[in-house]
Enzyme design. Structure first.
Site, PDB file in Angstrom:
ATOM      1  N   GLY A  70       0.961  -1.481  -0.244  1.00 59.06           N
ATOM      2  CA  GLY A  70       0.165  -0.064   0.170  1.00 59.06           C
ATOM      3  C   GLY A  70       0.707   1.212  -0.079  1.00 59.06           C
ATOM      4  O   GLY A  70       0.583   2.375  -0.319  1.00 59.06           O
ATOM      5  N   GLN A  71       2.363   0.810  -0.264  1.00 59.87           N
ATOM      6  CA  GLN A  71       2.880   2.332   0.028  1.00 59.87           C
ATOM      7  C   GLN A  71       2.728   2.942  -1.463  1.00 59.87           C
ATOM      8  O   GLN A  71       2.443   2.504  -2.325  1.00 59.87           O
ATOM      9  CB  GLN A  71       4.669   2.265   0.061  1.00 59.87           C
ATOM     10  CG  GLN A  71       4.950   0.981   1.439  1.00 59.87           C
ATOM     11  CD  GLN A  71       5.045  -0.058   1.446  1.00 59.87           C
ATOM     12  OE1 GLN A  71       4.054  -0.761   0.021  1.00 59.87           O
ATOM     13  NE2 GLN A  71       5.817  -1.123   1.049  1.00 59.87           N
ATOM     14  N   LYS A  72       2.794   4.514  -0.811  1.00 65.83           N
ATOM     15  CA  LYS A  72       2.750   5.488  -1.017  1.00 65.83           C
ATOM     16  C   LYS A  72       2.761   5.317  -3.288  1.00 65.83           C
ATOM     17  O   LYS A  72       2.859   5.080  -4.299  1.00 65.83           O
ATOM     18  CB  LYS A  72       2.762   6.856  -1.356  1.00 65.83           C
ATOM     19  CG  LYS A  72       1.612   7.928  -0.802  1.00 65.83           C
ATOM     20  CD  LYS A  72       1.458   9.378  -0.896  1.00 65.83           C
ATOM     21  CE  LYS A  72       0.565   9.748  -0.434  1.00 65.83           C
ATOM     22  NZ  LYS A  72       0.343  10.100   1.603  1.00 65.83           N
ATOM     23  N   GLU A  73       4.517   4.430  -2.569  1.00 65.04           N
ATOM     24  CA  GLU A  73       5.209   4.618  -3.769  1.00 65.04           C
ATOM     25  C   GLU A  73       5.197   3.677  -5.131  1.00 65.04           C
ATOM     26  O   GLU A  73       5.687   4.060  -5.611  1.00 65.04           O
ATOM     27  CB  GLU A  73       6.842   4.473  -4.250  1.00 65.04           C
ATOM     28  CG  GLU A  73       7.311   5.525  -2.763  1.00 65.04           C
ATOM     29  CD  GLU A  73       6.874   4.634  -1.312  1.00 65.04           C
ATOM     30  OE1 GLU A  73       7.535   3.757  -0.722  1.00 65.04           O
ATOM     31  OE2 GLU A  73       6.059   5.455  -0.578  1.00 65.04           O
ATOM     32  N   ILE A  74       4.286   3.085  -4.475  1.00 61.96           N
ATOM     33  CA  ILE A  74       4.094   2.045  -5.801  1.00 61.96           C
ATOM     34  C   ILE A  74       2.838   1.865  -5.909  1.00 61.96           C
ATOM     35  O   ILE A  74       2.098   1.032  -7.107  1.00 61.96           O
ATOM     36  CB  ILE A  74       4.737   0.683  -4.995  1.00 61.96           C
ATOM     37  CG1 ILE A  74       3.313   0.119  -3.576  1.00 61.96           C
ATOM     38  CG2 ILE A  74       6.350   0.062  -4.880  1.00 61.96           C
ATOM     39  CD1 ILE A  74       4.013  -1.018  -3.453  1.00 61.96           C
TER      40      ILE A  74
END
Ligand code: G3D
Ligand code: MG
Length: 180
Positions: A70-74
């Site tokens: 869920g990390q923003k970067e991915i």
């Protein structure tokens, strides 16, 4: 203790092997949920760049469950998996009141994606084992779920950690995606 495999015995008919996508903010409990769903019958698994995929085998068909980080970067990579998606399991951390609006934004983006049009949505209000967490109806309100009118959706409180509430949600979902 009934698991997904026990539940799947009642569902012999799917048009194709269903692909379930687990989505949600980081720390919501996606990987814990995937682990819970797959029990021990796992034929392949491999974390690659924040992605875990497990295949759950049942007589006649397999279910692929993919847990996307869920990390923003991915998040920009998520849509690669949307084409094959038959159902969305959206995991909410019910203990994280502070990020519920971020959660709402993420969900809105999913629901607005043309590739996910009409795809059934199962929302899990996770971490219900913790004290003082958001209630199911509060989450329903904050995520404006009652406004959704272009697909089947439902919300279940669960604890991916303790294993409660998960099968109730899966039962609802399998009814929606099986052909009977
Ligand atoms: P993610 O894959 O969505 O990023 P994880 O989330 O599955 O890695 O879970 C994040 C943290 O929340 C983990 O704690 C995990 O044990 C915890 N967690 C997941 N589901 C539940 C739940 O139902 N109840 C409680 N109490 N905790 C849960 P750690 O401490 O390992 O980081
Ligand atoms: Mg994870």
């Amino acid at each position: 203790n009934m698991g997904l495999l026990d539940l799947l015995k009642n569902y012999k008919k799917f048009e194709k092997n269903p692909n379930l996508l687990i989505l949600g903010l980081d720390n919501a409990g996606k990987t814990t949920l995937l682990y819970n769903l797959s029990q021990e019958k796992i034929i392949d698994q491999g974390p690659t760049k924040g992605l875990n995929a497990k295949t759950i085998i049942q007589e006649g068909f397999t279910i692929n469950v993919t847990d996307i980080g869920g990390q923003k970067e991915i998040r920009q990579y998520w849509s690669y998996y949307y084409d094959e998606c038959d159902a969305i399991l959206f995991v909410v951390d019910a203990a994280d009141d502070a990020r519920i609006s971020e959660c709402n934004e993420q969900l809105k983006a999913l629901l607005n994606d043309p590739k996910l049009k009409k795809v059934p949505l199962l929302v899990y209000a996770n971490k219900s084992d913790l004290p003082g967490v958001l209630e199911a109806d509060e989450i329903m309100e904050k995520l404006e779920l009652n406004d959704i009118n272009d697909r089947d959706w439902s919300l279940y409180a669960c604890s991916a950690l303790k294993g409660t509430g998960i099968m109730e949600g899966m039962k609802w979902l399998l009814e929606k995606i099986s052909t009977k």
